[in-house]
Design a protein around this motif. Structure first.
Motif, PDB file in Angstrom:
ATOM      1  N   ALA A 106       1.699   2.149   3.188  1.00  0.00           N
ATOM      2  CA  ALA A 106       0.335   1.843   2.759  1.00  0.00           C
ATOM      3  C   ALA A 106       0.299   0.896   1.567  1.00  0.00           C
ATOM      4  N   TYR A 108       0.595  -2.446   1.156  1.00  0.00           N
ATOM      5  CA  TYR A 108      -0.293  -3.616   1.259  1.00  0.00           C
ATOM      6  C   TYR A 108      -1.752  -3.199   1.410  1.00  0.00           C
ATOM      7  N   THR A 109      -2.009  -2.174   2.228  1.00  0.00           N
ATOM      8  CA  THR A 109      -3.407  -1.810   2.473  1.00  0.00           C
ATOM      9  C   THR A 109      -4.070  -1.219   1.223  1.00  0.00           C
ATOM     10  N   LYS A 113      -7.272  -2.846  -0.550  1.00  0.00           N
ATOM     11  CA  LYS A 113      -8.509  -2.088  -0.733  1.00  0.00           C
ATOM     12  C   LYS A 113      -8.877  -1.943  -2.201  1.00  0.00           C
TER      13      LYS A 113
ATOM     14  N   ALA B 194      -8.791  -6.526   6.132  1.00  0.00           N
ATOM     15  CA  ALA B 194      -7.980  -5.467   5.520  1.00  0.00           C
ATOM     16  C   ALA B 194      -8.834  -4.717   4.507  1.00  0.00           C
ATOM     17  N   GLY B 195      -8.576  -3.405   4.392  1.00  0.00           N
ATOM     18  CA  GLY B 195      -9.237  -2.635   3.333  1.00  0.00           C
ATOM     19  C   GLY B 195     -10.271  -1.632   3.795  1.00  0.00           C
ATOM     20  N   LEU B 196     -10.450  -1.462   5.115  1.00  0.00           N
ATOM     21  CA  LEU B 196     -11.438  -0.498   5.606  1.00  0.00           C
ATOM     22  C   LEU B 196     -10.787   0.863   5.840  1.00  0.00           C
ATOM     23  N   GLY B 197     -11.526   1.913   5.521  1.00  0.00           N
ATOM     24  CA  GLY B 197     -11.007   3.273   5.649  1.00  0.00           C
ATOM     25  C   GLY B 197     -10.962   3.913   4.279  1.00  0.00           C
ATOM     26  N   GLY B 257      -1.002  -0.341  14.955  1.00  0.00           N
ATOM     27  CA  GLY B 257      -2.364  -0.339  15.478  1.00  0.00           C
ATOM     28  C   GLY B 257      -3.403  -0.797  14.483  1.00  0.00           C
ATOM     29  N   ILE B 259      -3.733  -0.193  11.332  1.00  0.00           N
ATOM     30  CA  ILE B 259      -4.100   0.754  10.267  1.00  0.00           C
ATOM     31  C   ILE B 259      -2.825   1.294   9.629  1.00  0.00           C
ATOM     32  N   GLN B 260      -2.757   1.234   8.300  1.00  0.00           N
ATOM     33  CA  GLN B 260      -1.598   1.801   7.571  1.00  0.00           C
ATOM     34  C   GLN B 260      -2.098   2.610   6.391  1.00  0.00           C
ATOM     35  N   GLY B 261      -1.685   3.865   6.322  1.00  0.00           N
ATOM     36  CA  GLY B 261      -2.165   4.736   5.246  1.00  0.00           C
ATOM     37  C   GLY B 261      -3.654   5.000   5.351  1.00  0.00           C
ATOM     38  N   ILE B 263      -5.926   2.806   6.192  1.00  0.00           N
ATOM     39  CA  ILE B 263      -6.693   1.625   5.799  1.00  0.00           C
ATOM     40  C   ILE B 263      -6.323   0.466   6.721  1.00  0.00           C
ATOM     41  N   SER B 264      -7.308  -0.294   7.159  1.00  0.00           N
ATOM     42  CA  SER B 264      -7.038  -1.438   8.029  1.00  0.00           C
ATOM     43  C   SER B 264      -6.180  -2.468   7.315  1.00  0.00           C
ATOM     44  N   ASN B 265      -5.285  -3.116   8.079  1.00  0.00           N
ATOM     45  CA  ASN B 265      -4.405  -4.117   7.467  1.00  0.00           C
ATOM     46  C   ASN B 265      -4.719  -5.544   7.930  1.00  0.00           C
TER      47      ASN B 265
END
Lengths: 332, 332, 332, 332
Positions: A106, A108-109, A113, B194-197, B257, B259-261, B263-265
């Motif tokens: 996580a 980078y994400t 964010k 990136a950054g959603l979630g 897919g 999403i990492q952690g 959060i969208s990447n």
């Protein structure tokens, strides 16, 4: 939302992997429940790192300190706060990672964010966070037990091994290869009365899927006949209702997984959760840093090769929080 | 909860299959968005029964009447209410069902939960309810489109057929056998920043799983490498970050897919939903009535043999509501 | 939030003053309650404009059309949707207002927030919106009545008149002066069991204050001894507990207003709501338009001089929604 | 609900007066904010007991220990947990109260609701709980300050004294009489942009009223012209819009209290909160015990005579949490 789970029984978690502590607040527990602290410790021990040669070497005593909501061993109906200190923290292991984006993590994400992150041990994205869930789940499980409901998760597969006697070999082989493996957890809820679940967006399978997909490394959820059922005919999956000797409605089979129309039907509820292989590999990997430069990354630290053994109790804890909430919602 | 989905963009649905109408209220839509009513109709037509020989014969014009929240074709930022009348209602078909518990339906569970139910056409448990979701999703999709985000669902499998040219045959064969089949829908979200979630309980996969598992007949959800990934090694699933020509962070592959952690990447988000075979079979079935007596049940009415063709647009609609909400939560 | 009120019993309202309709969805009503539709009409008539020479001349039949959630006169436990058409709409009266910021109205603030507004009749900010609340409140009141709880609001003051025989004169005098007046509503909840309210942020007074302050033109809320109590000594406000003949705990006086520590104590709950004078005056006013230009504004349309007579039933409706929700939360 | 306040910025509080600690979790704080810990301490000192001869003699160091969500002095965007130990606990003072229902306290209502209570120092119903709110409010205030918004509460009245030079005398006189007094707090929010507040149930005055009525001993809330405005004519309360030198919309007066139609208009937001006299009196009182027997109660312990001096900072803290949440909701 965010760091709170549940509607009437609400767990709010907090904590970074290498910060002072992780913990949580469990709000909405019914009053007057006797708390069995030893049962909490037993669940914590099942999650604890370093408990087996198959898991990470990080050692955490995972002593739970309760701060509120319990008086003379009974719940007060007020929020139950608890703290678990992070003791065996070796942040220095992570210094070289402070600017790296580890593949499949996580890093980078979180950066994308929040524009900032605690890189030490994965910070908030670490599975260390689930320690708080286990405490809360252990409390919820005691409430459920008082209502005759029990929850049991077990390993269904590790990597390509689908039987218990192959599980350890899969993990040891992956470790020997500086690699990692995933697996599948199967969980069964027994003793659940009919009538739990709130259609249409609070269906019981929705609540359970939310609970399970929130666990680190979970990539899939299915209940009842699941993905396999898509390849079968409707006539093969019929659960025929009948009346049992005590006059209760029962189902002759349970392809539905104990839930119909989003509401429990009194049969066992069962579901499966897919966990991917651990992302951290003990080998050199290509990646970039937070300036976009290509780097070669060599990870150390102490890591599980497979999350499944320790995830079992987290699955149970999250199922317990879900069912306890559903039970309270149903006013049963 | 219950009949409301979302946090900042909230859809509240209502309606029984054979009541006066189904519909909903979409609260939280940003103001000033131009509504393309024809695009709403196009999505509704994809869900509409009777549109193909492969689907139920029930005919619904599915005319959407908007009651609020839109002025001179633009959203006001106030709640958008809409109603879809139930016109082709043949409740008489259901008279014999008023006391029966149909196998694999919600009849018994609704009775157990509420002590009362509208037995006509499944009442609130009918997939008729999803008409309202499609309208709301169509509006959400227009907001997403204005931000460069698009969503597309397609059939991945029908019964045992995993390629498009086998799908119709599986459905027709099941119908010929007075049986039914399930299938798998694959959905892709493109153009998502990136950054959603919202970790940890509002992870993007949690929101998507909630959305999908709330759809009638959904039995499973997976994203990225999903259940299949549990049988692979971590080294096979590495998504290596790199910097592209424009200086953006990208992944060399997309086992995660998108999403990492939680959060969208920035990569495509993709997931799969398992739909079980339709529960209603056109044959005599053993079951019980609500007094517990054994009965033989012969179902008529007009029913799909496979939900997948009509479920595609419901999957897209729910994904749109989810992504729009996540986008608003992220303040991006 | 936003357009939804309540936790377990949730009312979601919609509608602009001059749009096609106002209405709402009441989700969470217990199943199996017999609905008295005439009682709903009686409450709607008390709110209806044009019912008295003291209120606006707008005529609305306010026919309530129920769309879902009720079957054969009984609640199903599913969402109850209803629509009230806007029939006597004279939007032309508002043409000159399309660019004006009326003093003390929501014109400027809606524009600042949304960048767009439906200027006709105040749009969503119109008290027309409260019609939906009254329907929902009428339903909630029937649930409460079945549990022995009743709610009654009455006028305590109109302008400077603090006794009933002066109320009409205050209103007529204000109208004669092309002016307006405010007033105070007092509301009493009787028959409420001890134990309602959810400390600390869901205290019963918090729920009631939220409900009341959401009503158009409400400027203040107090319960029990209220603002007046700040000028008295603690010893003057003591509510001494005693045991009554049936062995119940009672209070010898009720300065607390039926709530202690945020939880009902079984005594009558009473509170007051302050309503400001109506903002619309039938005289020429200085203001600006949405380009910032100074303009002289002459308002027409049909407006109340005092909201209190019609607000009584809105206060009761919101109190009913609040108490019904609190009752469900308390699991009593 | 219950022990959580807010929507996007959520404070969850915990702790009993004589339990191990009070504290909370603040979830949703924007990432990257520099935390001024000394500013937190300054606010805590204003709430601290024992700080003035006018307040309770209980001594609490009120050292705040942060457990998560802050790294190198900056917020991470993850939940910020903190704990304040209860050090000067003299539970023995409360032994005789373990079965008594103190008049005007929450003893009976907590017992009626939960069937159990922590009688020591009022347990969860104690104002000790507000210590956690002040920490969270202090953090929220730093976020607001970075956006140009400031909050200031001041005493408007103590008992019958409406001017600052009479306040101390009222408190000292009440103490001399073994009695207590109430008072009124006035709070002003400056620098707030237009557009905050979420109609219709999330109006800014609704959020503020919820925040204020949740504070112990609060009996009333009013904003703008408030209760006094009900006795005035509409023409006396007109806030005429105009365009200022910089082209901004302003109001020539501010009877509206900075909020119109539930949305801030850019003027100062001001409101008042009524606090009742402290319920604990240092004299013998008649009451009953939890078996219903009449008893004579002599209260000791260490108690304020008037909550207002210490409530000021709690009002500011709750206003800060409210405005910060509203700001985030508005996406401004």
């Amino acid at each position: 939302m965010s760091n709170t789970f549940g509607t009437l029984l609400r767990f709010t978690g907090f904590g970074e992997s290498h910060g002072p502590a992780v913990g949580g607040v469990l709000d909405g527990m019914p009053a007057g429940i006797d708390i069995d602290f030893e049962a909490v410790r037993v669940m914590m021990r099942r999650r604890r790192p370093g408990a087996s040669p198959l898991t990470t070497a990080r050692k955490e005593s995972d002593e739970v300190k309760f701060l509120s909501g319990i008086y003379k061993g009974k719940t007060l109906g007020t929020p139950i706060a608890f703290v678990i200190e992070n003791s065996d923290v070796r942040s220095a292991d992570y210094e070289q990672l402070s600017h790296a984006y580890r593949p499949n993590h996580a890093d980078y994400t979180y950066q994308a964010k929040y524009g900032i992150r605690d890189h030490r041990g994965g910070g908030r994205a670490s599975a260390r966070e689930t320690a708080g869930r286990v405490v809360a789940g252990a409390l919820a499980m005691q409430f459920l037990a008082s209502r005759g409901i029990s929850i049991k998760a077990e390993t269904e597969a590790i990597g390509k091994a689908a039987s218990p006697d192959g599980f350890d070999a899969e993990i040891l082989a992956a470790r020997a290869d500086a690699d990692s493996v995933g697996g599948v957890v199967r969980c069964v809820v027994s003793g659940c009365p009919a009538g739990l679940g709130e259609p249409v967006f609070g269906k019981l399978q929705v609540m359970l899927a939310s609970a399970m997909m929130s666990i680190n490394a979970a990539k899939g959820f299915e209940y009842g006949c699941g993905f396999d059922g898509t390849r079968r005919r409707g006539s093969e999956l019929l659960d025929t209702p009948y009346t049992d000797a005590e006059g209760h409605v029962r189902m002759a089979s349970n392809h539905s997984g104990g839930i119909q129309g989003g509401i429990s039907n009194g049969e066992d509820i069962y579901f499966r959760v897919a966990f991917k292989p651990v992302a951290t590999l003990m080998r050199a990997l290509d990646t970039i840093d937070d300036c976009g430069n290509s780097i070669k990354l060599e990870m150390h630290g102490r890591h599980d090769v497979c999350v499944v053994p320790r995830a079992l109790v987290v699955v149970e804890a999250m199922a317990a929080l879900t069912l306890a909430d559903a039970l309270m919602m149903s006013r049963k």
